[in-house]
Write an enzyme that holds these catalytic residues in place. Structure first.
Site, mmCIF file in Angstrom:
data_model
loop_
_atom_site.group_PDB
_atom_site.id
_atom_site.type_symbol
_atom_site.label_atom_id
_atom_site.label_comp_id
_atom_site.label_asym_id
_atom_site.label_seq_id
_atom_site.Cartn_x
_atom_site.Cartn_y
_atom_site.Cartn_z
ATOM 1 N N HIS A 1 0.821 -1.211 0.000
ATOM 2 C CA HIS A 1 0.000 0.000 0.000
ATOM 3 C C HIS A 1 0.852 1.257 0.000
ATOM 4 O O HIS A 1 2.070 1.208 0.167
ATOM 5 C CB HIS A 1 -0.936 -0.004 1.208
ATOM 6 C CG HIS A 1 -0.226 0.007 2.527
ATOM 7 N ND1 HIS A 1 0.283 1.158 3.096
ATOM 8 C CD2 HIS A 1 0.074 -1.008 3.383
ATOM 9 C CE1 HIS A 1 0.860 0.862 4.243
ATOM 10 N NE2 HIS A 1 0.742 -0.456 4.444
ATOM 11 N N CYS B 1 3.081 -4.960 6.622
ATOM 12 C CA CYS B 1 2.830 -4.601 5.228
ATOM 13 C C CYS B 1 4.075 -4.023 4.554
ATOM 14 O O CYS B 1 5.050 -3.669 5.206
ATOM 15 C CB CYS B 1 1.709 -3.578 5.148
ATOM 16 S SG CYS B 1 0.129 -4.209 5.740
#
Length: 183
Positions: A143, A159
């Site tokens: 992301h 992440c």
């Protein structure tokens, strides 16, 4: 002894260089926590074929490597990576969903550690930035981020984060089904 302008200049440069050497030597010993030292990767070291597209996320060098389906487009993006090895999932996965303007919800483990955290809608406070590509592993996402200080650092809960401008590029390049390896 007579000094010409040229010899005076050379003496001055020599003295300046001499003064700089201890600083240069010290700078080489400094551990940098926010700089990616990209290591070369080749897709053949990780996959048999390129498939629809291929990503190798290198958590050591803090870089994401991308190849398109025929190998004619290869790009490297600087990333943020997980804070610790405990939070780093390594292995093979794929992109199963993509979202522009994602909302963020704390994971169960985050809620245990930070019970006051609440979901955050799309916008400048959202830790997922402007785009998100969800992996087949639950709660693992490639992301963007609005906090550019995170890129090049160990700063995530698992992440892989990119600058918003770069996740937008990668988002457009990667179809659902892109194969991913996190190393």
């Amino acid at each position: 002894m007579t000094l010409s302008r040229r010899s005076t200049l050379m003496l001055g440069l020599g003295a300046t260089a001499g003064l700089m050497l201890p600083g240069i030597a010290h700078a080489q010993d400094v551990v940098r926590n926010n700089i990616s030292s990209f290591r070369a990767q080749h897709w053949r070291d990780h996959f048999d074929t390129l498939g629809k597209a291929t990503i190798v996320a290198d958590t050591q060098s803090r870089a994401l490597h991308y190849w398109n389906a025929d190998g004619s487009d290869y790009r490297i993006f600087p990333t943020s990576v997980p804070i610790s090895d405990d939070l780093t999932k390594r292995g093979y996965t794929s992109i199963v969903r993509k979202k522009v303007g994602p909302s963020w919800t704390p994971t169960a483990s985050q809620m245990e550690r930070y019970p006051d955290w609440k979901p955050i809608p799309p916008g400048p406070e959202n830790p997922l930035g402007t785009h998100a590509m969800y992996l087949s592993w639950p709660a693992y996402i490639i992301h963007g981020t609005h906090d550019t200080r995170k890129i090049g650092r160990k700063s995530s809960d698992g992440c892989i984060g990119l600058y918003n401008e770069m996740i937008a590029q990668l988002f457009d390049l990667c179809p659902v089904g892109t194969q991913v390896r996190v190393i």
